[in-house]
Design a protein around this motif. Structure first.
Motif, PDB file in Angstrom:
ATOM      1  N   GLY A  99       0.789  -1.223   0.000  1.00 28.86           N
ATOM      2  CA  GLY A  99       0.000   0.000   0.000  1.00 28.86           C
ATOM      3  C   GLY A  99       0.823   1.275   0.000  1.00 28.86           C
ATOM      4  N   GLU A 100       2.139   1.158  -0.085  1.00 29.59           N
ATOM      5  CA  GLU A 100       3.034   2.312  -0.031  1.00 29.59           C
ATOM      6  C   GLU A 100       3.646   2.569  -1.407  1.00 29.59           C
ATOM      7  OE1 GLU A 100       6.238   3.614   3.278  1.00 29.59           O
ATOM      8  OE2 GLU A 100       6.770   1.782   2.207  1.00 29.59           O
ATOM      9  N   SER A 101       3.872   3.840  -1.729  1.00 35.70           N
ATOM     10  CA  SER A 101       4.508   4.214  -2.987  1.00 35.70           C
ATOM     11  C   SER A 101       5.933   4.684  -2.743  1.00 35.70           C
ATOM     12  CB  SER A 101       3.719   5.336  -3.670  1.00 35.70           C
ATOM     13  OG  SER A 101       3.859   6.555  -2.939  1.00 35.70           O
ATOM     14  N   LEU A 102       6.692   4.790  -3.830  1.00 38.00           N
ATOM     15  CA  LEU A 102       8.050   5.333  -3.726  1.00 38.00           C
ATOM     16  C   LEU A 102       8.018   6.742  -3.146  1.00 38.00           C
ATOM     17  CD1 LEU A 102       9.572   4.369  -7.212  1.00 38.00           C
ATOM     18  CD2 LEU A 102       9.781   3.107  -5.072  1.00 38.00           C
ATOM     19  N   GLY A 103       7.076   7.539  -3.634  1.00 34.01           N
ATOM     20  CA  GLY A 103       6.981   8.912  -3.165  1.00 34.01           C
ATOM     21  C   GLY A 103       6.680   9.000  -1.685  1.00 34.01           C
ATOM     22  N   GLU A 104       5.809   8.131  -1.199  1.00 34.36           N
ATOM     23  CA  GLU A 104       5.466   8.135   0.228  1.00 34.36           C
ATOM     24  C   GLU A 104       6.659   7.729   1.080  1.00 34.36           C
ATOM     25  OE1 GLU A 104       0.702   7.108  -0.117  1.00 34.36           O
ATOM     26  OE2 GLU A 104       2.166   5.478  -0.012  1.00 34.36           O
ATOM     27  N   LEU A 105       7.381   6.707   0.656  1.00 34.08           N
ATOM     28  CA  LEU A 105       8.552   6.271   1.416  1.00 34.08           C
ATOM     29  C   LEU A 105       9.618   7.360   1.430  1.00 34.08           C
ATOM     30  CD1 LEU A 105      10.253   4.241   2.967  1.00 34.08           C
ATOM     31  CD2 LEU A 105      10.836   3.143   0.788  1.00 34.08           C
ATOM     32  N   GLN A 106       9.905   7.931   0.260  1.00 38.41           N
ATOM     33  CA  GLN A 106      10.905   8.998   0.192  1.00 38.41           C
ATOM     34  C   GLN A 106      10.492  10.208   1.009  1.00 38.41           C
ATOM     35  OE1 GLN A 106      13.271   8.840  -3.996  1.00 38.41           O
ATOM     36  NE2 GLN A 106      11.255   9.769  -4.092  1.00 38.41           N
ATOM     37  N   GLY A 107       9.196  10.484   1.037  1.00 34.77           N
ATOM     38  CA  GLY A 107       8.694  11.670   1.719  1.00 34.77           C
ATOM     39  C   GLY A 107       8.908  11.685   3.216  1.00 34.77           C
ATOM     40  N   ARG A 108       9.266  10.558   3.788  1.00 39.51           N
ATOM     41  CA  ARG A 108       9.549  10.494   5.223  1.00 39.51           C
ATOM     42  C   ARG A 108      10.912  11.095   5.574  1.00 39.51           C
ATOM     43  NH1 ARG A 108       6.955   5.740   7.926  1.00 39.51           N
ATOM     44  NH2 ARG A 108       5.506   4.775   6.451  1.00 39.51           N
ATOM     45  N   PHE A 109      11.746  11.308   4.558  1.00 45.58           N
ATOM     46  CA  PHE A 109      13.139  11.683   4.783  1.00 45.58           C
ATOM     47  C   PHE A 109      13.535  12.860   3.892  1.00 45.58           C
ATOM     48  CE2 PHE A 109      12.562   7.198   5.673  1.00 45.58           C
ATOM     49  CZ  PHE A 109      13.150   7.070   6.934  1.00 45.58           C
ATOM     50  N   PRO A 110      14.635  13.552   4.225  1.00 41.43           N
ATOM     51  CA  PRO A 110      15.101  14.640   3.353  1.00 41.43           C
ATOM     52  C   PRO A 110      15.361  14.127   1.937  1.00 41.43           C
ATOM     53  CG  PRO A 110      16.246  14.707   5.460  1.00 41.43           C
ATOM     54  CD  PRO A 110      15.456  13.427   5.444  1.00 41.43           C
ATOM     55  N   GLU A 111      15.007  14.958   0.962  1.00 43.81           N
ATOM     56  CA  GLU A 111      15.169  14.562  -0.431  1.00 43.81           C
ATOM     57  C   GLU A 111      16.645  14.518  -0.812  1.00 43.81           C
ATOM     58  OE1 GLU A 111      13.325  15.678  -4.831  1.00 43.81           O
ATOM     59  OE2 GLU A 111      13.093  17.056  -3.164  1.00 43.81           O
ATOM     60  N   SER A 112      17.007  13.544  -1.622  1.00 48.87           N
ATOM     61  CA  SER A 112      18.369  13.456  -2.147  1.00 48.87           C
ATOM     62  C   SER A 112      18.523  14.443  -3.300  1.00 48.87           C
ATOM     63  CB  SER A 112      18.649  12.040  -2.639  1.00 48.87           C
ATOM     64  OG  SER A 112      17.987  11.820  -3.878  1.00 48.87           O
ATOM     65  N   PRO A 113      19.748  14.664  -3.792  1.00 46.09           N
ATOM     66  CA  PRO A 113      19.941  15.548  -4.946  1.00 46.09           C
ATOM     67  C   PRO A 113      19.288  15.048  -6.228  1.00 46.09           C
ATOM     68  CG  PRO A 113      22.009  15.236  -3.754  1.00 46.09           C
ATOM     69  CD  PRO A 113      21.032  14.248  -3.198  1.00 46.09           C
ATOM     70  N   LEU A 114      18.839  13.814  -6.242  1.00 52.68           N
ATOM     71  CA  LEU A 114      18.256  13.246  -7.461  1.00 52.68           C
ATOM     72  C   LEU A 114      17.063  14.053  -7.949  1.00 52.68           C
ATOM     73  CD1 LEU A 114      17.995  10.933  -9.579  1.00 52.68           C
ATOM     74  CD2 LEU A 114      16.547   9.752  -7.910  1.00 52.68           C
ATOM     75  N   GLY A 115      16.138  14.373  -7.043  1.00 54.94           N
ATOM     76  CA  GLY A 115      14.883  15.003  -7.434  1.00 54.94           C
ATOM     77  C   GLY A 115      15.058  16.287  -8.233  1.00 54.94           C
ATOM     78  N   ALA A 116      16.034  17.089  -7.833  1.00 50.63           N
ATOM     79  CA  ALA A 116      16.252  18.375  -8.501  1.00 50.63           C
ATOM     80  C   ALA A 116      16.974  18.229  -9.837  1.00 50.63           C
ATOM     81  CB  ALA A 116      17.047  19.305  -7.588  1.00 50.63           C
ATOM     82  N   ASN A 117      17.443  17.039 -10.145  1.00 44.51           N
ATOM     83  CA  ASN A 117      18.222  16.830 -11.371  1.00 44.51           C
ATOM     84  C   ASN A 117      17.588  15.838 -12.340  1.00 44.51           C
ATOM     85  OD1 ASN A 117      20.972  18.335 -11.127  1.00 44.51           O
ATOM     86  ND2 ASN A 117      20.600  17.484  -9.081  1.00 44.51           N
ATOM     87  N   LEU A 118      16.272  15.635 -12.198  1.00 41.77           N
ATOM     88  CA  LEU A 118      15.562  14.769 -13.124  1.00 41.77           C
ATOM     89  C   LEU A 118      15.098  15.577 -14.337  1.00 41.77           C
ATOM     90  CD1 LEU A 118      13.375  12.550 -10.749  1.00 41.77           C
ATOM     91  CD2 LEU A 118      15.461  11.895 -11.967  1.00 41.77           C
TER      92      LEU A 118
END
Length: 241
Positions: A99-118
């Motif tokens: 019942g969990e998504s990648l976005g939900e799991l990632q959202g529990r923690f500080p974002e990595s540099p990946l998100g800003a470089n997609l």
């Protein structure tokens, strides 16, 4: 090591890579006589990708250990429910709950540099409008994905990326195979694509046997194949009948 009860290892690559990213790991496993398959991950969505990998596993005669890198971890979490899968190995990976998504799991923690470089692109979908897929900006790829891989290699990897459908970030896992199957996890401690805290949290929640590789980038299977293969071999030995 091979006998009738030795599991076949199925290596599932993640986003922005292909099955060749497992080359060093494959060589190590083959040296130990372990049967191995490295299929292409379609990277079109969690449910459909998991269904494809589950079909690969189900057609193998005998037990299977699934190993997933990065987004491939989400895939094996779902595909691992296949009857002949006896173990799961997560390599710098997402370990989802049902019942969990990648976005939900990632959202529990500080974002990595990946998100800003997609970087977003469109791709055609039969019977529907165009959909969105993402890759890593080539100039950011070496630092984010493969900081401990030689520069001449990362130049090639950066332009050979396989894109991930953006919809994969919001799809939820239909099941979590780690609730009924033993799991192992390798945390890449210097990962700039998936926050190592995300990796640790998911692995600990799953009750996985965890190893950390200090200084390892997200491309740990490329840069540290012996470490990755060593953990997979541990899983193979533990699940051999």
């Amino acid at each position: 090591m091979t006998d009738s009860t030795t599991p076949t290892v199925v290596l599932v690559h993640g986003a922005f890579a292909d099955a060749a990213s497992w080359s060093g790991v494959i060589a190590e496993l083959q040296e130990h006589g372990v049967p191995v398959v490295a299929p292409p991950n379609p990277l079109r969505g969690l449910a459909s990708d998991a269904a494809y990998i589950a079909s690969v596993a189900a057609q193998i005669d005998g037990p299977v250990v699934l190993a997933g890198h990065s987004y491939g971890g989400a895939i094996i979490t779902v595909a691992g429910a296949t009857a002949n899968v006896v173990g799961l190995v997560y390599v710098a990976a997402y370990v989802l709950d049902d019942g969990e998504s990648l976005g939900e799991l990632q959202g529990r923690f500080p974002e990595s540099p990946l998100g800003a470089n997609l970087r977003q692109s469109a791709y055609p979908v039969e019977g529907a409008g165009p959909a969105v897929e993402v890759t890593i900006a080539p100039e950011a790829f070496p630092e984010i994905f493969a900081a401990d891989v030689p520069a001449e290699v990362t130049k090639v990897l950066a332009v050979a990326q396989r894109p991930l459908a953006a919809g994969a970030f919001t799809e939820t896992a239909a099941t979590a195979a780690w609730k009924t199957k033993p799991s192992w996890a390798l945390v890449a401690a210097a990962d700039q694509a998936i926050n190592p805290e995300v990796q640790r949290f998911g692995a600990e929640r799953a009750g996985a046997t965890v190893v950390e590789v200090e200084g390892a980038s997200h491309a740990v299977a490329v840069s540290r194949p012996k470490d990755v293969a060593g953990l997979i071999l541990e899983a193979v030995r533990a699940t051999s009948a």
